[in-house]
Every structure is written in C-alpha cells, then in structure tokens.
Design a protein around this motif. Structure first.
Motif, short mmCIF file in Angstrom:
data_model
loop_
_atom_site.label_atom_id
_atom_site.label_comp_id
_atom_site.label_asym_id
_atom_site.label_seq_id
_atom_site.Cartn_x
_atom_site.Cartn_y
_atom_site.Cartn_z
N ARG A 75 8.51 5.03 1.83
CA ARG A 75 7.47 6.09 1.85
C ARG A 75 7.95 7.15 0.88
NH1 ARG A 75 6.88 9.05 6.14
NH2 ARG A 75 4.64 9.26 6.05
N ASN A 91 2.18 17.14 5.27
CA ASN A 91 0.80 17.30 5.75
C ASN A 91 0.62 16.51 7.04
OD1 ASN A 91 0.24 18.68 3.35
ND2 ASN A 91 -0.21 16.77 2.30
N ASN A 144 -2.77 11.83 2.12
CA ASN A 144 -1.34 12.09 1.93
C ASN A 144 -0.71 12.64 3.19
OD1 ASN A 144 -1.22 11.41 -0.93
ND2 ASN A 144 -2.70 13.06 -1.03
N LEU A 145 -0.90 11.92 4.26
CA LEU A 145 -0.43 12.41 5.55
C LEU A 145 0.98 11.93 5.86
CD1 LEU A 145 -3.59 11.88 7.76
CD2 LEU A 145 -2.76 13.99 6.74
N ALA A 146 1.76 12.87 6.38
CA ALA A 146 3.05 12.47 6.93
C ALA A 146 2.84 11.87 8.31
CB ALA A 146 3.97 13.67 7.02
N TYR A 206 3.52 4.34 -1.02
CA TYR A 206 4.18 3.25 -0.28
C TYR A 206 4.57 2.14 -1.24
CZ TYR A 206 2.09 5.85 3.48
OH TYR A 206 1.75 6.87 4.32
N GLY A 226 3.36 16.28 -3.22
CA GLY A 226 2.22 16.51 -2.32
C GLY A 226 1.53 15.24 -1.87
N ARG A 227 1.94 14.11 -2.38
CA ARG A 227 1.32 12.85 -1.97
C ARG A 227 2.38 11.93 -1.38
NH1 ARG A 227 -3.30 10.40 -5.59
NH2 ARG A 227 -3.54 9.44 -3.55
N VAL A 228 1.92 10.97 -0.61
CA VAL A 228 2.83 9.99 -0.02
C VAL A 228 2.44 8.62 -0.57
CG1 VAL A 228 3.71 8.98 2.10
CG2 VAL A 228 3.02 11.37 2.07
#
Lengths: 372, 445
Positions: free
Chosen positions: B212, A299, A263-265, B240, B236-238
């Motif tokens: 995103r 993050n 979960n990286l920016a 797509y 807390g998560r990304v």
C-alpha cells in the motif's frame, strides 16, 4: 507710438511709483511701502512686456503675419492629460493620509498621463497636418492602449458581474439570469431577423447592456454580499473544541470528492450495536486496530450505521507548540458519512494516551491506532 | 550543358562538365570531386559498433534489474504477456522496415520521370485498416486480463505500507487484529508492534504481499522489475502493488519517476526470506532496545547519536543517557518530507542512504547476494558484522552526506521549505564522533 494697453500699464506703474514714494515719506510704514513698491515693479514689468509685444496687435500693414506667425497656426486640440496627471499627483499625495491603494492608483494615472501627453505632444509636432498627426499618434499608442483598455474593460465587466452574483439570493439569481438569458436570446433574434442593422444600433445596445451591468455591479457592491451559509470544517470544530456530542451541521458533500472516495486509509463504521470497526483496502476483514504512517495525511471516512447522530474523534497528540490536538468530523446523521484527514506528528509510543478513534457517547466504539 | 552531381557536400550545379571523363570542358571553377564511399563506410562502421554494443549489453550477467528475468508470479504474468506481444510487434516491425527499405531502394530517385499518380486503393486501404485492428484486438485480450489479474487484491496474505520521500523508501508492517504481522506471531516475550524499516522490503517467500504505497512529498515510482511492474506513488493517494516470489534472495529496484536531485540515488530492494527466516526477522525487529555497555566506544556513540542524529532519526526504545527520557525524534520540524529513516535495526539491513550504498564490504555483499536460495536467509539474517562493515562509504556519508549524495541540505538556502532540509545535512562531525557513532550503530541489529 504707445499702444492703448501700454499706456494704461505705464500710467498705472507711474501712479504706483508715486504712491510708493508718497507713502514712504508720509507714513514711513515698511510693510505698505514694500507692497506698493512690489506693485510698481510688477506693473513696470508688465508695461515693458506689453510695449515689446505691442499689445499683441498685428498692424494692418503687416498682412503676412496673419498667415505665417505662430499665432496663425491651428491651435492643437485640448488635451485631457494635464488634468489626468494632476489628478494622479493629487491621489499620490492623498495616499499619504489615506490608503496605499490610492497612491498606487495615483501613480498609475500619473505615469499613464505622462506617457500619453508625451506621445500627443510628439505627434502634434509631426507636421502641419492635424489629421496626419492624429494618425501617427494612433499608430504608436494604439498597440499599447487597446490591450490595456481591453483588460480594464473586461475587468470592470467581470467584477460587476461577480458583485451582482454575490449579492443576489438563490431565487433572485435564478430569476435575474433567466431574464438576462431571455434578453440575450431576444436581442440575438432581433439581430438575426434584421441582418442589415446598423453598427450604431449594435453599439448602442451593447453599450446599454454594459452600462446596465456596471451600474448593477456598483449597486450590488454597495449593498454588500448576501448572507453565506457557513458549515464548520473539521479544523473549525477542532479549534472551537466542538468534538463532543453537541450538534453541528454536516456538509453532506464533503465526502464526495474524488480523493475522499479513492484514497482512503480506512473506512470506519459505527454499527447499531455501538461497535466501531475499520475496513482497510487490501485487508479482507475489518479490524479494530490500524497502523497509519507518521507525518503524512491519512484520509478516513466515518460511516454512521447507528440510529443516532454521531461523530468520529481522534486525539492526534502533540503537534507543533500544542500539547495535544483533537480532530473530529461533524455530527453525522444515521446512514450518513463524513470525511476526515488526520496527520500524526508523533509516533504512538511518544503519546501518553496513545492514538485511538472514538465516538463520543458510545464507550464501546474504539479503534486503536498505531503510528510507528 | 548543365547537370547535377550528388555528394556528401550536397548537390552542386556543374556547368559544361564532361559526364563520362569527369574532365571539365572549360576551366573548373566550383567543383571538387568528393568520394561518397568513404563516409558511407565510416557511418556503417559506427552503426555497427553501436549496434554491437547494444547487443553485447544484453549479455550482461550482473543485471539485477533485468525485466526479462521474472522471479515472481506477478512479474511472470507480465513476462508471459510481453513475450508474445514483443514477437507480434517484432514481426510487424520487421515487415514494415522491409517494406519501407525495399521501397526506398527500389523507387529511389534516378532522375526518372514522376510515375502516373493514382488516387486510392480501396481494397489495400481497408485491408491495412482491418489488419492492425485485428492485431490490436488479439493483443488486447491477454493484456486486459493481465491488467485485471495484477490489480486483484482479494488473495492478499500480507499488507506492507510503503511510503516514498526524497530520496528513500520507508516500510511499515501493520499489526493485525490477532496480534500477528503478516500472519506471523511474535515470539514469546515480544510485544506485537508495527515494524518500521527502510531501504529493504523484507517479505516471506510464497506469500502474496500487497504494497500500500504513497508519498510524503513528490511523486515517486516503485519498481522491483523481477517482482512486478512500476507503480507511481502520489502524495495524498494510496496505490496498491502486488509482490510475490517463491525464491529467497534480494531483488533490486529503482525509483522510476524523476523526483528531484537524487532521483538516481533512490533505490530499493525486496528481500525474500523463507517463512522460518521471516519469523526470525520479525522477532529480531521486535526485540527490545539494548543500550551499549557503559564505558565503551559504543556508549559514547549513543551520546553522540542523541545529540546529533536523534532530532530526525528514531531508534525505538532509546533513552537519553543524560536525562533518562525516552528519545523521540522530530523529523517533521527539520525535514521537508517530515520523516527520516528509522535506525533501530540499521545493521539488520544491508544498505543505507536510500539503498544507494552497501553496509557490507564487497566480499560480504557477494556472500549474501550470491548465496543459494536455501542459504540466503541465514546469510542475510547475520546482518552486518564489524568485519563486514563497509566503513569507507559509511564514514564518507557521516563526514559530509550532501557531498556524497546530492541533496538540498543547506537550510539557509531553503526559503521555499521554511528552512527544512531535503535529505541529510552536513553535521560537522569530528573523526572521534564518527568512530563512536560507527561503534554505536554497529550494535543496532
């Protein structure tokens, strides 16, 4: 007519009465007269009671009293609950001058003793058969007692176990639990080899193990926990202002969490030429400027591809009552990575110096951040 | 003699009952003849009405969230997959229903003796195991390839950050290294800065957009059915999500993960513009703030805005008319999610309050929504004019927003969030203040 004990008490009471009168007339002291009068009154009362119960002696011609009187009944067994209750009450009082926890324990003891005593007293009036009385007490009390005692027992064992584990060193833990595991295996093997072993033997072995564990836990609790190896977190470093070039130990596992990997920016990499660049998932090329959202955790991973220990730093600007707050990773060895979570409370246009990731000691390492 | 009759009231034992004449041989004490045909007809009628209603609902023309009407490559991929699978599943379902129906009717209980019981039909059992496995394997091939194709991010042309919170969506457009936004360079005189908006995601036609997404509070789910499938947005998560369309227009969506009291009022729209129109949209979004003329109602509205709204809502470039300081909102101090919609260009979009209500009157809305693709950009970029402003809903919203959209907006009852509201609270604005605010907001485009 008068029994022996009655005669003694009547004589004593008479003597005390005479002494009171004589003392009162001869000496005239108020205190002494009152004391003697009190003694006389008490002795006359006791004499009266004794005459009424006839020294509690059963006459030879009253044979029936040996079987039907109250005194002829089987006395109930001694009960621990009055003492336990008294202990609870004492603890409750002690808590006033010691700790609230003592009071809570006292209250629990007092309530438990009261309940148990009531149940026991009720069961003792159930019948003339003591065995039956014990049975009805058990039927009522065991469904409550067993779970509570089970929880307490399990708690003591778990707590003892945890104390032992916390006090042992790394090597000591390995040795202790290897021996313990071997012992368990050995005992299990013995039981397997002799399936007809008595329940008493099994109970004895298990009891011994529990006692040993509790004793070990008590010793460990008194000796205290072992020294813990503490690694400063990002928050620790920020709070202590250790975001410069000074050394700090890095937790090499902190970047291995699932959240840190997935979960990286952005991943910020410092190369050996001193250039800091950001790789953002979704963008095909690395960049030197990032757009990160406000009021949400971002993050980022810092990868140090230079040949010197470095850390990533960012000033997130005002936050709450603080005018400015600097966040940083621990010092990262060459080839190492560290994880950093950043939350921006203010947009970039409201921060005088803007937002940017930097690397102390490397002037050229900058990634501009815009928080819209 | 004892036998059984069946009726709607269940099974009734009848004693000494003449079966042929239905006349009791002895005085009848417990049986009332029950007609079975009337309830059956009634049930059939209800089923017919329900089935007809469902069938008719498929004929709706005003169905902006129709998942069977793809308007982009990604939605088309899903569509191309779901049609054959639906056909296969339909055939299998039909066979199963017919087989079950036939068995139920053919072998229903007529009082016949229980047939001889047999154990196992190996050929049949093996066949009925292999056949579904083969069907699933056939379905799996296009399914897996479609899943991989929908997860591909290598062909991205434009990245847009989407953040969900109770109960609206925020969009921000990052600035790239070359100073462009999605490859579009701002017009001369404009400074490249990330664009931040809400409710409507504006994207260029013919462009592979990568969303995103994340969330600031609870799990939401982003779904524009005509452009792609659903994607959960987890705090807390990304995550797509690919979006693409060649056809200019507005595509409606709806949060599809229950996210609290106003989940049903958390909507979103994707607005697809021709590249030239998208360029105009970017330039407009980056245009500097223009303060209202002094002495106007809008100028009064600016003061009201600073006093009442600016604690949470940001208008970029706004300067406090009383102090001369740049106004910076602090939603993190008042709102649980830490964010409130940016209103810098409110009237450049068509909706407000989580895209739940239109800023346009129904007539003006129809002009935009029903515009031909070649005219759509022009209509959309006109924004909201005074004549087209939907003052009814906007006034109701400003008067008492929690009454219009259910929200946890009473700070005194929010111990769990330290008194921070979830949504917009009641501001007790007077009608004069609302008039002034409307005049001020009308200029925010």
């Amino acid at each position: 007519m008068f029994t022996t004990g009655s005669k003694l008490l009547i004589g004593s009471a008479l003597l005390a009465t005479i002494a009171t009168i004589a003392y009162g007339i001869a000496q005239g002291g108020t205190l002494g007269t009152i004391g003697l009068a009190s003694a006389a009154t008490a002795l006359w009362f006791l004499a009266g009671v004794n005459i009424y119960v006839r020294d509690c002696n059963v006459a030879i011609d009253e044979a029936g009293a040996l079987t039907v009187s109250a005194a002829a009944r089987q006395a109930p067994p001694s009960s621990p609950w009055p003492i336990v209750g008294a202990l609870g009450a004492a603890a409750l009082l002690l808590s006033v001058v010691t700790y609230p926890a003592v009071g809570i324990a006292g209250l629990v003891l007092l309530l438990a003793a009261t309940a148990e005593w009531m149940v026991q007293a009720w069961s003792e009036r159930g019948s003339a058969d003591a065995a039956y009385n014990d049975e009805i007490r058990a039927r009522l009390a065991h469904p409550l007692e067993m779970p509570i005692l089970g929880v307490i027992g399990a708690g003591v064992i778990i707590y003892s176990f945890s104390r032992v584990m916390l006090s042992l060193t790394k090597v000591g833990t390995t040795v202790t639990f290897s021996v313990l595991a071997a012992l368990v295996l050995f005992v299990a093997f013995m039981f397997a080899a002799r399936p007809k072993v008595s329940s008493g033997t099994i109970g004895g072995v298990v009891g011994l193990a529990v006692v040993a564990l509790v004793a070990g836990g008590a010793v460990a609790a008194f000796s205290g926990e072992r020294d813990m190896h503490v690694i400063e977190t990002t928050a620790d470093l920020a709070e202590r202002g250790r975001c410069g070039t000074e050394a700090s130990e890095a937790d090499k596992k902190s970047s291995q969490t699932l959240a840190g990997k997935t979960n990286l920016a952005a991943t910020l990499t410092l190369d050996d030429a001193g250039i800091l660049s950001a790789e953002v998932p979704g963008f095909n090329e690395s960049t030197s400027r990032l757009t990160l959202p406000r009021s949400n955790p971002n993050n980022v991973v810092f990868r140090n591809d230079s040949d010197t220990d470095r850390r990533l730093v960012i000033d997130v600007g005002p936050s709450g009552d603080m005018e400015s707050r600097t966040l940083c990773t621990a010092l990262v060895e060459p080839g190492g990575v560290q994880f950093l979570t950043v939350i921006f409370d203010m947009p970039t246009f409201a921060v005088p110096d803007g937002h940017r990731f930097t690397v102390p000691g490397v002037e050229s390492a900058v990634v501009e951040v815009t928080v819209p | 003699m004892t036998h059984r009759t069946r009726g709607t009231a269940g099974v009734t034992d009848v004693a000494n009952h003449d079966r042929t004449s239905m006349q009791p041989a002895t005085p009848m004490t417990s049986v009332t003849p029950v007609s079975t045909t009337r309830p059956l007809r009634r049930r059939a009628a209800w089923l017919g009405v329900a089935g007809g209603a469902i069938a008719l609902s498929g004929c709706a023309t005003n169905a902006p969230q129709d998942t069977w009407a793809p308007r982009g490559e990604n939605a088309q991929m899903i569509h191309d997959l779901q049609w054959p699978i639906f056909a296969i599943a339909g055939v299998v379902g039909l066979i199963v229903f017919v087989a079950v129906g036939y068995s139920v009717v053919k072998f229903r209980d007529r009082g016949q003796p229980i047939p001889e019981q047999t154990h196992g039909r190996p050929a049949l059992e093996i066949g009925l195991t292999i056949l579904p496995a083969v069907i699933l394997a056939v379905i799996a091939v296009p399914t897996v390839s479609t899943i991989f194709a929908l997860a591909d991010t290598d062909d991205t042309d434009c990245v847009i950050n989407v953040t969900g919170q109770q109960w609206w969506w925020e969009y921000d457009y990052p600035v790239l290294d070359d100073g462009t936004i999605c490859g579009y360079e701002p017009a001369d005189g404009l400074t490249a800065a990330p664009i931040i908006t809400s409710g409507q995601l504006v994207m260029p036609a013919g462009t592979n957009v990568l969303v995103r997404g994340t969330s600031r509070d609870v799990i939401h789910s982003y779904w524009i059915p005509q452009l792609n499938g659903k994607k959960d947005m987890v705090p807390g998560r990304v995550h797509y999500l690919r979006l693409q369309s060649d056809t200019p227009g507005i595509y409606a969506g709806q949060c599809t993960e229950f996210c609290g009291l106003s989940h049903a009022n958390m909507r979103m729209e994707a607005v697809v513009l021709e590249p030239a129109d998208f360029q105009r949209w970017i330039d407009n979004e980056l245009a500097p703030y223009e303060a209202p003329e002094e002495g106007t109602l809008a100028a009064q509205g600016e003061t009201v805005y600073v006093q009442q709204c600016a604690r949470c809502h940001q208008v970029n470039g706004l300067v406090d008319p009383l102090t001369g300081d740049l106004v910076v909102s602090n939603p993190q101090d008042h709102v649980w999610s830490g964010a409130a919609p940016n209103l810098t260009k409110l009237m450049a979009r068509n909706t407000f309050a989580g895209a739940t209500w239109d800023l346009l009157t129904p007539e003006c809305r129809a002009d935009v929504w029903e515009a031909a693709p070649e005219d759509f950009g022009e209509r959309y970029l006109e924004g909201v004019s005074e004549a087209c402003l939907n003052t009814v809903d906007l006034r109701e919203w400003l008067r008492n927003s929690p009454a219009k959209k259910p929200m946890y907006a009473d700070a005194e009852r929010l111990e769990v969030t330290d008194g921070k509201v979830r949504g917009m609270p009641y501001l007790a604005l007077s009608e004069d203040q609302i008039d002034a605010l409307l005049a001020y907001l009308l200029e925010r485009k």
